[in-house]
Structures are given as structure tokens and as C-alpha cells.
Design an enzyme around this catalytic site. Structure first.
Site, short mmCIF file in Angstrom:
data_model
loop_
_atom_site.label_atom_id
_atom_site.label_comp_id
_atom_site.label_asym_id
_atom_site.label_seq_id
_atom_site.Cartn_x
_atom_site.Cartn_y
_atom_site.Cartn_z
N ASP A 1 -0.98 4.56 -6.35
CA ASP A 1 0.43 4.39 -6.00
C ASP A 1 1.28 5.55 -6.50
OD1 ASP A 1 -0.76 1.55 -5.95
OD2 ASP A 1 1.14 1.39 -4.87
N GLY B 1 0.87 -1.17 0.00
CA GLY B 1 0.00 0.00 0.00
C GLY B 1 0.91 1.22 0.00
#
Lengths: 344, 344
Positions: free
Chosen positions: B236, B46
Site C-alpha cells: 500500500d 487495493g
């Protein structure tokens, strides 16, 4: 060449598709109930293969009927057929195979029962042979749509394993290769049952056709990267207007293809057509067990108690379908007219 | 509330996300190399969580440096940071966290080394605290876009586990629930790593937020059935023009959302923005091991020798993004202007 399904000494032998590609195991069915269970548990799957299995199952069912006359025989046969018909709801080929066997029984009611049973056994073999011939015809028509050097994306397994042999979508690919075209395949793994990873990759590798495995979620990415020239999939049922029921995820692939101006072809024998349904909305969608989503190799991937949806199929509206490749020829839009014409 | 990552007695403790949801195991990292390995093997994943882990890793790296002066210290630190930066290429937060720690070192070069090391340790905790605050800010902004009764589809895990806590996309969902809205979530399982099935479903169940697990291939089907009102995902890296790099499959979801007129929101802290890149085409896409696709629970799902592609991320073009929810506010198109303004 592995036989998906065949008669061997009076039993129906199937390759167990739940155990491929790591194990090559065969299952013998001796009763219609065993065939029904094999269909339900996906030992055999794929709409055309289910049609063949159904016909062979009906023959096994007929075999064990003891009756005084045709009426007694037929009423027992009908009961067995009704039970078999419930094994999976979406693929029309199941109902089609059963209906054809019942019709052959009716048409031959004057035969002595032992002869009628032999006639039914022969019919089930004919259906099996016709399926392979239909796939080869589909391949011959379909390969005209595939160009030398094409990268073909496919979803699920519409191959030799989904049929009596040669395959529908993969039959088009095989015919293209046989016609001397250089073809490479991108295979969606096809969660949750992984027919792409387990079956499509396996059978294309067996035939030395270049294939690359991707997760379903990668299909869009590779279209964006211009690594897909054409999509070919199979079908479990096609409505009169050309709406297509096929493995869950097919609709996603069709939307992605449309957005990238990639042709989206459906390859299916004319027996997959259900002219009794005006549109795909009327096609029943099987809801399968949550375990197939949450559990892989007997290990839970999701928390205990998780809510899960598992529609096994989806409907691709005809507007997203470029052409439907059948054993009778290629249908182009408007499908309501062209499919009806091909169905004769 | 499970802590994704925290300092415990001088070690960096992470929950091992490769073993959720079936096992709740923690991993202690004592060196920058161990943090690097934890990032590489997705014990922690993450983008925001990777940023925090990177900062804590740099602090661990700094701790073990023996040097005469700042110049000697900094050159060793730079070497360690360069190694850490290679652990995963796509999430910009990794580089961002490292750059911030290096800047703090430079800004405090006059401190005695033991004090500088303490300063860096403190900074890594500040980054951790700020991440939670950023997620709460994002939630406050983002929940204004979510209506009472909405069914929200999400992909991958952009939750508490993807951050120091609260989450980005799931933070927006949590804030909506906290604001009294009745929300239910459809979670894509997110092959191949199954972050949706394993992590998103788990953390939403922990918070009693209704969630239903689906395979990635079902997203289109449920949109077609009008069971998705809005999509919220994380990111991201976001290029200056609003192109979004996120978990493979995000692009597919965005195309599907567009085709069903469903808003597609991206929630990410402003640190995810990479203004040095004009568009998503410049974002490096990590190619991960084929084994993550072919093998599940140490059992092969695809034939031995199968060719496999495994891009771990894809690029969603800004044209498919309805809005980007950041901790500084909501950016609407044209993103080139609005993101720059929010970034200050």
C-alpha cells in the site's frame, strides 16, 4: 463460575462451546456415544476438558453394560473405549483419560459389577477434581514467570472452558492476577473456530481481567510495537523432547515470539506429556472439515468448490519453547531430561 | 474478465468487493462523494485500484464544478480533493492519483472549462490503462523470480480486483502461468476482511490457477512442511528505505518466510513508492472499526463490550524483503539506492 463439565443427576452436563458467547446453552450426555459426538463436534474442547469428558464418557459407557462377569464387562468396555478414542486424534488427554479408567476397572475386577460401575463413576469425578487442582498448581508455579504490568498474549482458549476449571494458560494469568499483579491480555481470535474471540475473551471478561481481541494476523504487529511481554499457550500433546502440539497458529506465535525476544511459555498438566513419542513429528495432526474455514454462520465466505486445507493443530519445536509449566513444576530446557524428571 | 472499475456512460462502475464471491453486484458512482464512500467502505480496495478510483472520482468532482475562471475552478477542485484524500490514509496511491489529476488541471489551466473537464476525464482513463500496463510489466519482470512448479503463498488480495486489472502479486503469478510454469497458490484468508478467501481464491479460480485457501494462522505450518517455495504480496506504500506498508498480517508472513529461508517478494507499481518518507515508521496506519473483527455476517463472534484492536496494515521492515518487483524493474537491497534509481 460456569462449570465446563459436571455430573448432574447421572448425566454429563457440558456448556455448549460452539454457541458461546452469544448463547449460554447446556448439553446433557446420557451415553458414551453422546460424549463422543460432543467431543467430535467441539461442544467440549481443550485437551484437559476432553480428558475429563472421556473419563465421564467411559463411566456412562460402563453403566449400560450387561455382563455375567468381569471378562465380559471388560471386553465390552474396551470396544466402547476404542470408539470414543477415535473422536479426536491430537489431544493425548483423551487417550490418557480412557486408559486411566480402564486401569481402574482392571484394578477393581474383584468388585461386583454394580460396585465397579460406582467406582468408575467416582474415578471420573476424581479426574475432574484433580484437573482443577492441577490447574491451580500450574497457576502457582507459572505466575512466578509473569511480572506485574505484563501484557500477555495467548492463542486459542486454554482457559476454564478448556479444562474442568481455572484453565492452564489462563490459569497462569488468573494466578498472576490473584497474586496482585496487574495483567492485561491480548487474545488471538484463533481462526477458524474462533476459540479466542468466543471463549477466551468471554471468560476473561467474566473475571474482569482486561483483554483485547486481535486477529491472529495482528500478533506480529503488536510484538513489533512492544505491546507483548510474554506469550502463554496451552498444549494438546507434548513429546518427550518438548515439542508441543497445540492449536493451529501456535507455531506462528512461537516464531514471532522468538524473533522479538519474547518468552514463550506452554502451560499443560503432566498428563499432556506423551513420553512414548520421541518428537513432535510423531504426533497425529487432525485434519478437520473445510466447512469450518469456508463457512461462517452458515454463510459461505469462499467460492463454492474452493480447495481448502484445515490442519487443526501444528507442532512447535522445543527450541522455540522457553519453559513448560506443569502441575509438577516448571520444566526448562533440555526438556528431554526435565520433563522426564517431572513425570516421575 | 470482470472489470474492477471502469467508465460506463459517464458513471464510474465498480464491482462491489464487499459482496464477492457469493454475489456479483456492481455499484455506480456519479459523484466524487460516492467514490469516496466506496473507497471508505471497501466496495473498492487495493492500493492501485484506489489510485484509479481516486482519479475517476476527481474527474466526477470536476464535472460538477461551476466557476467563472480557472482559479475559481481549481479552488473548488482542491476542496473536493482534500475530502477525497481523507477516505483512507495508508495507501499512497490515493494521494498519488489525486495529485496527478490536480497537476493535469494546473498544466491545462488555459483550456476552456468544458475542455479541461474532458481532459481530466481522459487522464483518469489513462491512469486506468497505465495501471494495467504497469501490472503486465511487473508480471514480466516478476515471473523471472518464480520457478516452474513453485508453490506461492500470498496474503490479502493483490490481484486484478486490487488494480484496474491483472494484479500486482497475482499479476506475477499470472505472468508465470502465462510463461508456461506450473504454479500453485496458497491463499491466506486474511482476517478480518477475508480478502484472501473472498477475492484471491475467487479470481484465481476464475483463471483456473490452482489455489488452496488457508487461515492466516496456517502459513507457518505449511512453511514448516516445505509446502511454500516463495511469498509474493502487494503493497500500500513503500518508504524510501524499502519498508513496506501492506495488509495486516504481511509482517507476520515476512518473519515466517525469513525463518524458513523462503524468498519474500513485494510487487507494487512505482507509484506506491513514497520517497518523502525515510522509513516505514512514518507511514500512517489506518485503524478500522472493531465491528469488522467482532461481527461476521451481522452475527457477533465476540462478547458484547469486548475491547478490540484493528490496525488495518502493518509495516514490514526492508530487512525482511528479498526484492521489490515494480513496473520499472526489480529492486534489490540496498533499497534506498535501487528504488530511487528505478523511480528515476
Amino acid at each position: 463460575m460456569i462449570k465446563t463439565i459436571e455430573w448432574v443427576d447421572g448425566v454429563v452436563r457440558m456448556i455448549d462451546q460452539t454457541r458461546l458467547p452469544t448463547e449460554k446453552v447446556f448439553v446433557d450426555c446420557r451415553t458414551i456415544e453422546e460424549v463422543s459426538l460432543a467431543i467430535k463436534t467441539m461442544i467440549i474442547r481443550g485437551a484437559p476438558a476432553i480428558g475429563v469428558a472421556a473419563a465421564m464418557g467411559v463411566s456412562l459407557g460402563a453403566e449400560e453394560i450387561l455382563a455375567e462377569d468381569f471378562a465380559g464387562f471388560y471386553s465390552q468396555l474396551e470396544k466402547k473405549c476404542a470408539e470414543l478414542a477415535r473422536s479426536r486424534p491430537t489431544a493425548v488427554n483423551l487417550a490418557w483419560g480412557i486408559a486411566r479408567m480402564k486401569r481402574v476397572a482392571s484394578d477393581n475386577k474383584d468388585l461386583a459389577l454394580p460396585d465397579l460401575k460406582k467406582r468408575l463413576r467416582r474415578e471420573s469425578q476424581t479426574i475432574c477434581d484433580e484437573d482443577i487442582a492441577a490447574n491451580q498448581a500450574m497457576g502457582a508455579f507459572g505466575q512466578t514467570l509473569i511480572a506485574d504490568g505484563n501484557n500477555v498474549l495467548t492463542h486459542c482458549n486454554a482457559g476454564a472452558l478448556a479444562t474442568a476449571g481455572f484453565g492452564t494458560a489462563l490459569g497462569v494469568i488468573r494466578a498472576s492476577v490473584n497474586a496482585g499483579k496487574k495483567i492485561s491480555v491480548l487474545a488471538n481470535e484463533t481462526r477458524p473456530f474462533l476459540q479466542g474471540a468466543r471463549l477466551t475473551v468471554w471468560e476473561l471478561m467474566e473475571d474482569n481481567i482486561p483483554v483485547k481481541l486481535i486477529t491472529d494476523s495482528m500478533a506480529g504487529h503488536f510484538m513489533q510495537k512492544k505491546q507483548v511481554d510474554v506469550v502463554v499457550v496451552g498444549a494438546d500433546r507434548i513429546a518427550a523432547n518438548g515439542d508441543v502440539a497445540n492449536k493451529i497458529g501456535t507455531y506462528m506465535v512461537a516464531i514471532l515470539a522468538k524473533n522479538h525476544n519474547i518468552p514463550f511459555y506452554v502451560a499443560a498438566p503432566i498428563s499432556t506429556l506423551d513420553l512414548s513419542l520421541a518428537s513432535g513429528e510423531e504426533i497425529p495432526i487432525e485434519e478437520r472439515s473445510a466447512d469450518e474455514v469456508t463457512t461462517i454462520n452458515n454463510k459461505r465466505m469462499a467460492p463454492e468448490g474452493a480447495m481448502v486445507a484445515h490442519p487443526a493443530f501444528d507442532i512447535t519445536p522445543h527450541q522455540l519453547v522457553t519453559a513448560i509449566i506443569t502441575d509438577k513444576g516448571i520444566a526448562l530446557p533440555p526438556f528431554t531430561e526435565t520433563l522426564k524428571k517431572l513425570a516421575g
